[in-house]
Write a protein that holds these residues in place. Structure first.
Motif, PDB file in Angstrom:
ATOM      1  N   ALA A  96      19.225  -1.628  -0.344  1.00 10.74           N
ATOM      2  CA  ALA A  96      18.414  -1.209   0.801  1.00 10.74           C
ATOM      3  C   ALA A  96      17.239  -0.361   0.328  1.00 10.74           C
ATOM      4  N   LEU A  97      17.497   0.559  -0.581  1.00 13.28           N
ATOM      5  CA  LEU A  97      16.411   1.394  -1.118  1.00 13.28           C
ATOM      6  C   LEU A  97      15.414   0.561  -1.908  1.00 13.28           C
ATOM      7  N   ALA A  98      15.897  -0.441  -2.644  1.00 14.05           N
ATOM      8  CA  ALA A  98      14.999  -1.320  -3.401  1.00 14.05           C
ATOM      9  C   ALA A  98      14.084  -2.089  -2.447  1.00 14.05           C
ATOM     10  N   LEU A  99      14.634  -2.575  -1.334  1.00  9.99           N
ATOM     11  CA  LEU A  99      13.811  -3.278  -0.347  1.00  9.99           C
ATOM     12  C   LEU A  99      12.785  -2.340   0.284  1.00  9.99           C
ATOM     13  N   LEU A 100      13.195  -1.120   0.553  1.00 14.95           N
ATOM     14  CA  LEU A 100      12.267  -0.138   1.109  1.00 14.95           C
ATOM     15  C   LEU A 100      11.129   0.126   0.128  1.00 14.95           C
ATOM     16  N   SER A 101      11.460   0.231  -1.135  1.00 11.40           N
ATOM     17  CA  SER A 101      10.445   0.437  -2.166  1.00 11.40           C
ATOM     18  C   SER A 101       9.485  -0.754  -2.238  1.00 11.40           C
ATOM     19  N   GLU A 102      10.046  -1.968  -2.189  1.00 10.91           N
ATOM     20  CA  GLU A 102       9.222  -3.191  -2.166  1.00 10.91           C
ATOM     21  C   GLU A 102       8.268  -3.189  -0.979  1.00 10.91           C
TER      22      GLU A 102
END
Length: 141
Positions: free
Chosen positions: A101-107
């Motif tokens: 979820a954090l990786a998607l937010l970063s993307e």
């Protein structure tokens, strides 16, 4: 399976409506079948088809399928937007996949998309909860 014509406006609307029913009834596998059937029939899919299918997968606890559907959307050269990222983030959160979820937010931030005001709070809340349950204290805001 579907009474829709190739590329017809009615077909596009009918398919999306059918998938949205699957979201409400938590029938993620039917939503996936409908999306695949639309592809097979040559229906001109729009982001809403993919997002609704990912939402059905999320509601059914199938975060892997939700991310797969969103990946297929991006492979189809449909531009990701705040709603598609939100669907992915929400699916990851529901599946306890806070790092994804954090990786998607970063993307999302890298794509210069303005997140919905609830996304960072829920994602960080999920991350904090997971860190707390694992005994780690690295994440602080």
């Amino acid at each position: 399976m579907l009474g829709i014509g190739r590329g017809s406006r009615e077909g596009v609307i009918s398919l999306e409506a059918s998938i949205k029913i699957c979201v409400r009834t938590k029938q993620w596998s039917v939503a996936l079948r409908l999306l695949r059937e639309g592809l097979r029939l040559g229906v001109q899919l729009v982001p809403g088809h993919y997002i609704a299918t990912a939402s059905a997968c999320r509601k059914g606890g199938q975060w892997q399928h939700a991310l797969s559907v969103l990946s297929d959307m991006w492979k189809a050269k449909l531009e990701p937007n705040v709603i598609s990222y939100s669907a992915g983030i929400s699916a990851c959160e529901k599946g306890g996949q806070w790092q994804r979820a954090l990786a998607l937010l970063s993307e999302m931030w890298e794509a210069k998309l303005e997140p919905d005001t609830t996304i960072p709070a829920t994602t960080l809340g999920s991350a904090r909860a997971r860190r707390a349950s694992s005994g780690s204290r690295r994440l602080r805001c």
